[in-house]
Design an enzyme around this catalytic site. Structure first.
Site, PDB file in Angstrom:
ATOM      1  N   GLU A   1       9.270   1.993  11.517  1.00 61.12           N
ATOM      2  CA  GLU A   1      10.481   2.964  11.194  1.00 61.12           C
ATOM      3  C   GLU A   1       9.633   4.056  11.222  1.00 61.12           C
ATOM      4  OE1 GLU A   1      12.326   5.847  10.315  1.00 61.12           O
ATOM      5  OE2 GLU A   1      12.509   5.058   8.311  1.00 61.12           O
TER       6      GLU A   1
ATOM      7  N   CYS B   1      13.283  11.338   7.741  1.00 60.06           N
ATOM      8  CA  CYS B   1      13.182  11.053   9.063  1.00 60.06           C
ATOM      9  C   CYS B   1      14.207  11.066  10.207  1.00 60.06           C
ATOM     10  CB  CYS B   1      12.453   9.737   9.372  1.00 60.06           C
ATOM     11  SG  CYS B   1      13.502   8.265   8.443  1.00 60.06           S
TER      12      CYS B   1
ATOM     13  N   GLU C   1       8.380  16.449  15.513  1.00 60.61           N
ATOM     14  CA  GLU C   1       8.921  16.299  14.191  1.00 60.61           C
ATOM     15  C   GLU C   1       8.183  17.475  13.258  1.00 60.61           C
ATOM     16  OE1 GLU C   1      10.644  12.609  11.366  1.00 60.61           O
ATOM     17  OE2 GLU C   1       8.400  12.455  12.251  1.00 60.61           O
TER      18      GLU C   1
ATOM     19  N   LYS D   1       0.740  -1.049   0.040  1.00 64.98           N
ATOM     20  CA  LYS D   1       0.112   0.089   0.051  1.00 64.98           C
ATOM     21  C   LYS D   1       1.037   1.436  -0.170  1.00 64.98           C
ATOM     22  CE  LYS D   1      -1.758   3.010   1.891  1.00 64.98           C
ATOM     23  NZ  LYS D   1      -1.797   4.584   1.539  1.00 64.98           N
TER      24      LYS D   1
ATOM     25  N   GLY E   1       6.699   5.772   8.544  1.00 67.79           N
ATOM     26  CA  GLY E   1       5.827   6.625   8.490  1.00 67.79           C
ATOM     27  C   GLY E   1       5.753   7.558   9.888  1.00 67.79           C
ATOM     28  N   SER E   2       4.666   8.290  10.236  1.00 70.29           N
ATOM     29  CA  SER E   2       4.669   8.837  11.667  1.00 70.29           C
ATOM     30  C   SER E   2       4.488   7.800  12.572  1.00 70.29           C
ATOM     31  CB  SER E   2       3.529   9.738  11.463  1.00 70.29           C
ATOM     32  OG  SER E   2       2.206   8.979  11.555  1.00 70.29           O
ATOM     33  N   THR E   3       4.773   8.361  13.761  1.00 76.29           N
ATOM     34  CA  THR E   3       4.601   7.693  15.285  1.00 76.29           C
ATOM     35  C   THR E   3       3.252   7.406  15.535  1.00 76.29           C
ATOM     36  OG1 THR E   3       6.897   8.484  15.970  1.00 76.29           O
ATOM     37  CG2 THR E   3       5.032   7.820  17.602  1.00 76.29           C
TER      38      THR E   3
ATOM     39  N   GLY F   1       1.916   4.699  13.464  1.00 77.87           N
ATOM     40  CA  GLY F   1       2.589   3.562  13.927  1.00 77.87           C
ATOM     41  C   GLY F   1       2.040   2.974  15.055  1.00 77.87           C
TER      42      GLY F   1
END
Length: 483
Positions: free
Chosen positions: A253, A287, A384, A177, A230-232, A235
């Protein structure tokens, strides 16, 4: 490769989409392409095809050297079209085409070829002990099964290839995806997977939004592993979906707020150029980019002036222009968030030493920015930003390694850290104190992707690259045999 039309790749066949999404050119803000808006049903069909290919097809049972040969064939097919991929990535993601040619393309190809080599190196082991005439104990490494790959928009080509190569080398089947903001290179990779002869169902690609297609993939009870970059925030949702569905494995990650520690004894010109180059690489949408600079007080003014000068030399423009050093940000929303964070910190007392805002005109361009007097509790120091924005803070010349480490570790992220010093005693004393998945000293080594990569704290879970990364795509089976 065929002419692109909105479709999803399921079981070796491109299927036309019932609905579509527009993909914008970030350099102009105007539509660039149209992609399929994948649904829960599309994801379910793709996972079913991948499961069938894993259980009944030749891929997991194929000798490792044959899988390796197909990975090499895919690398060769991409390399023959590398200029097409470079142009596509520069248009779709907005990245400077020179950086794609020098970075994303060779790293992606190297991932395919490295994992082709590692495919034949996956092995179990036999326990040590005296030979037994009637028994044996050993363990196997087997492919984990169906892998869901969810990739980001900041390095779409590279991230697809790194994750795909590892999964295929291990003998897994996949459903990809790609990020809806920059999905085009993934679709071209899908065409080449068919061209080189990967069996039907081994590689499936469903474009669509994260809320629809991405969530359906994370929730699916027949997926064995999700590999996500991607983003926390996302995640966390993937980890929750894994727990609430079938306890699927995850490799995450996630975000970063990487510190750069600069001592006065280093080559300040080299350090300043590297800091400016990294924060403007991919317009700061990287990142591991060093975004929090901590410099010894006696070198503060000298380093600040050098970073100013380096940023002055950065040429901003459309990614496909060969003269461009830094392209646009990916979207208006991403740019607006960066502006809001800077304005919030300015209101709290931070000083904008340069830049600080959006460029006028079409596209999603942002000025390289330096903030000073930003305290550790400000959002710009803690969140971030994912934009070309640096904060620069001085520390005392006589600060101890523990005091410096406490300063830079005061953050929820722990992906990457950078050190600049000629004193290896200082360097080694800090390496062990930094809460980070990677430490780069004086610019680092070759820049290859063979070392494990990933983060501590809220920067992720698991590692990518090399045998350490490949192991995540396997299950261990212990065997106790009597005869």
């Amino acid at each position: 490769m065929r002419q692109r039309e909105p479709a999803v790749l399921i079981d070796g066949v491109w299927r036309r989409a019932a609905s579509t999404l527009a993909v914008d050119d970030p350099a102009t803000g105007r539509p660039l392409a149209c992609i399929a808006a994948g649904t829960d049903a599309d994801i379910d069909q793709a996972v079913t095809a991948a499961r069938r290919a894993f259980r009944e097809g030749p891929w997991p049972r194929m000798p490792a050297f044959q899988r390796a040969a197909l990975l090499h064939a895919l690398a060769d097919a991409i390399e023959r079209r590398q200029e097409t991929f470079a142009l596509l990535e520069s248009l779709d993601a907005g990245h400077a085409i020179g950086s794609v040619r020098k970075g994303d393309l060779p790293l992606g190809l190297r991932s395919l070829r490295d994992y082709a080599g590692l495919a034949t190196k996956l092995a179990g082991d036999v326990t040590m002990g005296a030979a037994q005439p009637s028994s044996m104990e050993y363990f196997l490494r087997e492919p984990i099964g169906v892998v869901g790959i969810i990739t980001p928009w900041n390095a779409p080509f590279l991230m697809v290839l790194q994750k795909l190569a590892a999964a295929l080398a291990a003998g897994c089947t996949v459903v990809i995806k790609p990020a809806e903001l920059a999905p085009l290179s993934a679709l071209w990779i899908g065409d080449l997977c068919l061209e080189v002869g990967l069996p039907a169902g081994v590689v499936n690609i469903v474009t669509g939004t994260g809320e629809s297609a991405g969530q359906a993939l994370a929730d699916h009870p027949d997926v064995n592993l999700i590999s996500f970059t991607g983003s926390t925030r996302v995640g966390r949702s993937i980890m929750a979906a894994a727990a609430n569905s079938n306890l699927k494995r995850v490799v995450l990650e996630l975000g970063g707020k990487s510190p750069v520690v600069v001592f006065a004894d280093t080559d300040l010109d080299k350090a300043a150029n590297a800091i400016a180059a990294e924060i403007t690489f991919k317009s700061g949408q990287y990142c591991a980019a060093g975004s929090r600079v901590f410099v010894q007080r006696s070198a503060y003014d000298a380093l600040l002036g050098r970073i100013h000068a380096a940023m002055d030399r950065v040429r901003i423009g459309a990614g496909h222009d060969p003269a461009t050093d830094m392209g646009p940000m990916i979207s208006a929303a991403q740019r607006s968030r960066a502006v809001d964070l800077i304005e919030h910190s300015r209101a709290e007392g931070a000083r904008v030493a340069r830049g600080g805002g959006a460029r006028t005109g079409e596209g999603y361009f942002f000025e390289p920015t330096i903030l000073t007097d930003a305290t550790a509790d400000m959002r710009v120091s803690r969140e971030e930003i994912f934009a070309p924005v640096l904060t620069i803070t001085a520390f005392d010349d006589d600060a101890s390694p523990h005091a410096i480490a406490a300063l830079v570790n005061d953050n929820r992220y722990g992906l990457s850290a950078k050190l600049w010093s000629r004193d290896l005693g200082t360097v080694h004393s800090l390496i062990g104190l930094l809460e980070s998945g990677q430490v780069i000293v004086n610019g680092g080594g070759s820049g290859g992707a063979t070392l494990p990569f990933g983060g501590t704290k809220q920067s992720g879970y698991g590692r990518e690259n090399g045998l350490v990364g490949l192991a995540h795509f396997t299950e261990v089976k212990a065997v106790r045999l009597a005869y």
